[in-house]
Design an enzyme around this catalytic site. Sequence first.
Site, PDB file in Angstrom:
ATOM      1  N   HIS A 142      -6.920   9.516  22.223  1.00 56.23           N
ATOM      2  CA  HIS A 142      -5.590   8.910  22.386  1.00 56.23           C
ATOM      3  C   HIS A 142      -4.893   8.800  21.026  1.00 56.23           C
ATOM      4  O   HIS A 142      -3.693   9.071  20.911  1.00 56.23           O
ATOM      5  CB  HIS A 142      -5.701   7.489  22.951  1.00 56.23           C
ATOM      6  CG  HIS A 142      -6.294   7.382  24.313  1.00 56.23           C
ATOM      7  ND1 HIS A 142      -7.348   6.543  24.618  1.00 56.23           N
ATOM      8  CD2 HIS A 142      -5.966   8.001  25.477  1.00 56.23           C
ATOM      9  CE1 HIS A 142      -7.630   6.641  25.900  1.00 56.23           C
ATOM     10  NE2 HIS A 142      -6.821   7.527  26.444  1.00 56.23           N
ATOM     11  N   LYS A 157      -7.787  -0.813  39.347  1.00 50.84           N
ATOM     12  CA  LYS A 157      -8.671   0.108  38.631  1.00 50.84           C
ATOM     13  C   LYS A 157      -9.942  -0.575  38.117  1.00 50.84           C
ATOM     14  O   LYS A 157     -10.826   0.089  37.584  1.00 50.84           O
ATOM     15  CB  LYS A 157      -7.916   0.751  37.472  1.00 50.84           C
ATOM     16  CG  LYS A 157      -7.291   2.091  37.855  1.00 50.84           C
ATOM     17  CD  LYS A 157      -7.054   2.957  36.646  1.00 50.84           C
ATOM     18  CE  LYS A 157      -6.954   4.417  37.020  1.00 50.84           C
ATOM     19  NZ  LYS A 157      -6.798   5.269  35.843  1.00 50.84           N
ATOM     20  N   SER A 167     -12.094   7.563  27.967  1.00 49.39           N
ATOM     21  CA  SER A 167     -12.496   6.152  27.902  1.00 49.39           C
ATOM     22  C   SER A 167     -13.746   5.931  28.753  1.00 49.39           C
ATOM     23  O   SER A 167     -14.628   5.147  28.378  1.00 49.39           O
ATOM     24  CB  SER A 167     -11.363   5.262  28.424  1.00 49.39           C
ATOM     25  OG  SER A 167     -10.219   5.419  27.639  1.00 49.39           O
ATOM     26  N   ARG A 194      -6.368  17.671  27.934  1.00 46.81           N
ATOM     27  CA  ARG A 194      -7.642  18.012  27.275  1.00 46.81           C
ATOM     28  C   ARG A 194      -8.165  19.359  27.738  1.00 46.81           C
ATOM     29  O   ARG A 194      -8.624  20.166  26.964  1.00 46.81           O
ATOM     30  CB  ARG A 194      -8.701  16.946  27.592  1.00 46.81           C
ATOM     31  CG  ARG A 194      -8.465  15.632  26.902  1.00 46.81           C
ATOM     32  CD  ARG A 194      -9.318  14.565  27.477  1.00 46.81           C
ATOM     33  NE  ARG A 194      -9.012  14.398  28.900  1.00 46.81           N
ATOM     34  CZ  ARG A 194      -9.453  13.414  29.655  1.00 46.81           C
ATOM     35  NH1 ARG A 194     -10.258  12.511  29.144  1.00 46.81           N
ATOM     36  NH2 ARG A 194      -9.118  13.324  30.918  1.00 46.81           N
TER      37      ARG A 194
HETATM   38  O1  PNS Z   1      -4.719   6.875  31.483  1.00 50.32           O
HETATM   39  P1  PNS Z   1      -4.427   7.211  32.922  1.00 50.32           P
HETATM   40  O2  PNS Z   1      -5.158   6.262  33.844  1.00 50.32           O
HETATM   41  O3  PNS Z   1      -4.669   8.664  33.230  1.00 50.32           O
HETATM   42  O4  PNS Z   1      -2.831   6.952  33.132  1.00 50.32           O
HETATM   43  C1  PNS Z   1      -2.228   7.125  34.401  1.00 50.32           C
HETATM   44  C2  PNS Z   1      -0.813   6.503  34.406  1.00 50.32           C
HETATM   45  C3  PNS Z   1      -0.852   5.063  33.963  1.00 50.32           C
HETATM   46  C4  PNS Z   1       0.087   7.279  33.457  1.00 50.32           C
HETATM   47  C5  PNS Z   1      -0.240   6.631  35.853  1.00 50.32           C
HETATM   48  O5  PNS Z   1      -1.187   6.132  36.753  1.00 50.32           O
HETATM   49  C6  PNS Z   1       1.070   5.873  36.076  1.00 50.32           C
HETATM   50  O6  PNS Z   1       2.078   6.202  35.492  1.00 50.32           O
HETATM   51  N1  PNS Z   1       1.037   4.831  36.934  1.00 50.32           N
HETATM   52  C7  PNS Z   1       2.195   3.999  37.218  1.00 50.32           C
HETATM   53  C8  PNS Z   1       2.609   4.120  38.680  1.00 50.32           C
HETATM   54  C9  PNS Z   1       3.551   5.299  38.876  1.00 50.32           C
HETATM   55  O7  PNS Z   1       4.612   5.387  38.276  1.00 50.32           O
HETATM   56  N2  PNS Z   1       3.170   6.248  39.770  1.00 50.32           N
HETATM   57  C10 PNS Z   1       3.988   7.414  40.072  1.00 50.32           C
HETATM   58  C11 PNS Z   1       3.651   8.635  39.216  1.00 50.32           C
HETATM   59  S1  PNS Z   1       2.114   9.289  39.710  1.00 50.32           S
END
Ligand code: PNS
Length: 166
Positions: free
Chosen positions: A21, A45, A132, A94
Amino acid sequence: MQKKQSIAVYPGSFDPVTYGHLDIIHRAAKQFDTLVVAVLNNAKKNPLFTVEERKVLLHQATRHLPNVEIDSFHDLLTNYMNSKNAQIIVRGLRAVSDFEFELQMASTNRKLNEDVETFFMMTNPQYSYLSSSIVKEVAKYDGTVTDLVPKEVEKALREKYNYLQK
Ligand code: PNS
């Protein structure tokens, strides 16, 4: 005419932040006027670290970067982007396996707000295996995570797992 300030948001769980990150944060901070690192507050989560703990660890790891802000959000990312007046989402890629989910997310976000663009950055190959979850797995079984996360995160992981084991 004054140039519009570019505000980018790097959203994620950051449970906890890793060198993968941080590689993206360093590089993205050079490309945009402001980079907001936004921690998703998602109780579903079942995270190891609270949102506040994750934010403190991110603050510690980015305090030398003046245009990086740490924040959290709990609803749709596109709503959060509006509240920050931000136009750009930054995500790290990645490997090919990341692509499908990222395409789905970027397309959904575009559908929700067509003014928002997702910019993908290739993770440094040195960290292409890093996540993570992998870091937590290694730390949980007492493996060394020195090369994977900053010192403060390593310490926080030790404290968390010793605490959880009691
Ligand atoms: O680090 P991660 O868990 O891969 O991040 C995922 C994240 C937080 C970017 C994604 O889950 C998110 O944006 N969630 C907020 C809800 C949302 O907007 N959902 C619609 C798009 S999928």
